[in-house]
Design a protein around this motif. Sequence first.
Motif, PDB file in Angstrom:
ATOM      1  N   LEU A   8      49.584  15.026  37.822  1.00 17.78           N
ATOM      2  CA  LEU A   8      49.363  15.574  39.158  1.00 17.78           C
ATOM      3  C   LEU A   8      49.044  17.062  39.086  1.00 17.78           C
ATOM      4  O   LEU A   8      48.131  17.570  39.797  1.00 17.78           O
ATOM      5  CB  LEU A   8      50.608  15.342  40.018  1.00 17.78           C
ATOM      6  CG  LEU A   8      50.537  15.881  41.464  1.00 17.78           C
ATOM      7  CD1 LEU A   8      49.385  15.218  42.236  1.00 17.78           C
ATOM      8  CD2 LEU A   8      51.870  15.638  42.172  1.00 17.78           C
ATOM      9  N   ALA A   9      49.746  17.758  38.240  1.00 16.48           N
ATOM     10  CA  ALA A   9      49.499  19.202  38.084  1.00 16.48           C
ATOM     11  C   ALA A   9      48.100  19.453  37.538  1.00 16.48           C
ATOM     12  O   ALA A   9      47.408  20.410  37.933  1.00 16.48           O
ATOM     13  CB  ALA A   9      50.556  19.800  37.170  1.00 16.48           C
ATOM     14  N   ALA A  10      47.657  18.569  36.656  1.00 18.88           N
ATOM     15  CA  ALA A  10      46.313  18.726  36.088  1.00 18.88           C
ATOM     16  C   ALA A  10      45.243  18.539  37.144  1.00 18.88           C
ATOM     17  O   ALA A  10      44.216  19.252  37.181  1.00 18.88           O
ATOM     18  CB  ALA A  10      46.134  17.734  34.936  1.00 18.88           C
ATOM     19  N   LEU A  11      45.413  17.553  38.047  1.00 17.71           N
ATOM     20  CA  LEU A  11      44.456  17.312  39.136  1.00 17.71           C
ATOM     21  C   LEU A  11      44.384  18.494  40.071  1.00 17.71           C
ATOM     22  O   LEU A  11      43.305  18.904  40.542  1.00 17.71           O
ATOM     23  CB  LEU A  11      44.855  16.044  39.886  1.00 17.71           C
ATOM     24  CG  LEU A  11      44.618  14.726  39.151  1.00 17.71           C
ATOM     25  CD1 LEU A  11      45.195  13.559  39.973  1.00 17.71           C
ATOM     26  CD2 LEU A  11      43.146  14.500  38.864  1.00 17.71           C
ATOM     27  N   LYS A  12      45.575  19.023  40.394  1.00 19.52           N
ATOM     28  CA  LYS A  12      45.600  20.192  41.290  1.00 19.52           C
ATOM     29  C   LYS A  12      44.859  21.374  40.673  1.00 19.52           C
ATOM     30  O   LYS A  12      44.102  22.080  41.343  1.00 19.52           O
ATOM     31  CB  LYS A  12      47.046  20.587  41.562  1.00 19.52           C
ATOM     32  CG  LYS A  12      47.766  19.630  42.485  1.00 19.52           C
ATOM     33  CD  LYS A  12      49.200  20.137  42.718  1.00 19.52           C
ATOM     34  CE  LYS A  12      49.965  19.229  43.678  1.00 19.52           C
ATOM     35  NZ  LYS A  12      51.320  19.708  43.928  1.00 19.52           N
ATOM     36  N   ALA A  13      45.060  21.566  39.410  1.00 13.66           N
ATOM     37  CA  ALA A  13      44.393  22.679  38.733  1.00 13.66           C
ATOM     38  C   ALA A  13      42.896  22.490  38.712  1.00 13.66           C
ATOM     39  O   ALA A  13      42.104  23.433  38.875  1.00 13.66           O
ATOM     40  CB  ALA A  13      44.927  22.805  37.315  1.00 13.66           C
ATOM     41  N   GLU A  14      42.454  21.225  38.541  1.00 15.87           N
ATOM     42  CA  GLU A  14      41.019  20.919  38.513  1.00 15.87           C
ATOM     43  C   GLU A  14      40.385  21.204  39.862  1.00 15.87           C
ATOM     44  O   GLU A  14      39.282  21.782  39.954  1.00 15.87           O
ATOM     45  CB  GLU A  14      40.823  19.456  38.114  1.00 15.87           C
ATOM     46  CG  GLU A  14      39.336  19.078  37.994  1.00 15.87           C
ATOM     47  CD  GLU A  14      39.186  17.618  37.611  1.00 15.87           C
ATOM     48  OE1 GLU A  14      38.052  17.120  37.668  1.00 15.87           O
ATOM     49  OE2 GLU A  14      40.209  16.952  37.230  1.00 15.87           O
ATOM     50  N   LEU A  15      41.052  20.810  40.938  1.00 18.49           N
ATOM     51  CA  LEU A  15      40.519  21.047  42.291  1.00 18.49           C
ATOM     52  C   LEU A  15      40.467  22.532  42.608  1.00 18.49           C
ATOM     53  O   LEU A  15      39.513  23.018  43.241  1.00 18.49           O
ATOM     54  CB  LEU A  15      41.380  20.310  43.310  1.00 18.49           C
ATOM     55  CG  LEU A  15      41.265  18.784  43.294  1.00 18.49           C
ATOM     56  CD1 LEU A  15      42.272  18.175  44.271  1.00 18.49           C
ATOM     57  CD2 LEU A  15      39.865  18.328  43.654  1.00 18.49           C
ATOM     58  N   GLU A  16      41.457  23.227  42.233  1.00 18.59           N
ATOM     59  CA  GLU A  16      41.497  24.654  42.504  1.00 18.59           C
ATOM     60  C   GLU A  16      40.343  25.361  41.783  1.00 18.59           C
ATOM     61  O   GLU A  16      39.713  26.297  42.310  1.00 18.59           O
ATOM     62  CB  GLU A  16      42.839  25.238  42.048  1.00 18.59           C
ATOM     63  CG  GLU A  16      43.975  24.842  42.962  1.00 18.59           C
ATOM     64  CD  GLU A  16      45.313  25.367  42.468  1.00 18.59           C
ATOM     65  OE1 GLU A  16      45.355  25.953  41.341  1.00 18.59           O
ATOM     66  OE2 GLU A  16      46.335  25.138  43.139  1.00 18.59           O
ATOM     67  N   ASN A  17      40.018  24.929  40.618  1.00 22.56           N
ATOM     68  CA  ASN A  17      38.922  25.554  39.871  1.00 22.56           C
ATOM     69  C   ASN A  17      37.585  25.287  40.568  1.00 22.56           C
ATOM     70  O   ASN A  17      36.685  26.168  40.628  1.00 22.56           O
ATOM     71  CB  ASN A  17      38.875  24.991  38.449  1.00 22.56           C
ATOM     72  CG  ASN A  17      40.031  25.524  37.611  1.00 22.56           C
ATOM     73  OD1 ASN A  17      40.539  26.621  37.885  1.00 22.56           O
ATOM     74  ND2 ASN A  17      40.436  24.763  36.590  1.00 22.56           N
TER      75      ASN A  17
END
Length: 223
Positions: free
Chosen positions: A210-219
């Motif tokens: 989940l943290a990885a997805l959030k980081a991807e969207l933020e980028n």
Amino acid sequence: MGIFTRFKDIVSANINSMLDKAEDPEKMIKLMIQEMEDTLVEIKASCASAMATKSRVTRALDDVQFRVDDWSNKARLAVSKGREDLAREALAEKRVFADEVERLEKEISQLEGIVAKYQSDISQLEEKLANARKKHQVLIQRHTQAQKRHKAQSVIRKNDNVDAFARFDAFENRIERMEADADLVNAKARPALEDEFAKLEGDESLENELAALKAELENKESK
């Protein structure tokens, strides 16, 4: 049967009786020694009486033998004086006393045999009594050890049978069942514990994803 022979029978009977009744061994041996001492006194008294009788009969024999010799001398005197009639009477009297001499000699011979038997019994009993006194403590210890061994053998014989072995096997089987039940409980508890740790590991994986997805969207939004 002599006094000592009867005594041995009495002692043997008392020993068997006291052993059967499990009497105190020290008390038993003291009683045996006391019986020996009492019997020894009795035998010595009987022997002394027989010896006294022998002495009395011996004195009577001496007196009768004197009369035999006296009448024999009188018979010779009568013959030397030409009195055959008196010689015959003297010889007749001599014969009477000679018969008494023979009877007394037989009685003395019998008394000597009785005294000899008493003395033999006394000697044997004194030896037995001395040995009994010396072995007093040893006999007590042997008797005590024999009782202990008998008790131990009784226990062994009592347990040495099919029922005893069956009970032992049943007890062993019961222990094995208890051990198996303990293993089963432990087996049931272990998977549950492992499941908890697996769940924790799964939750952590999800959080990381989940943290990885959030980081991807933020980028993407920042571009």
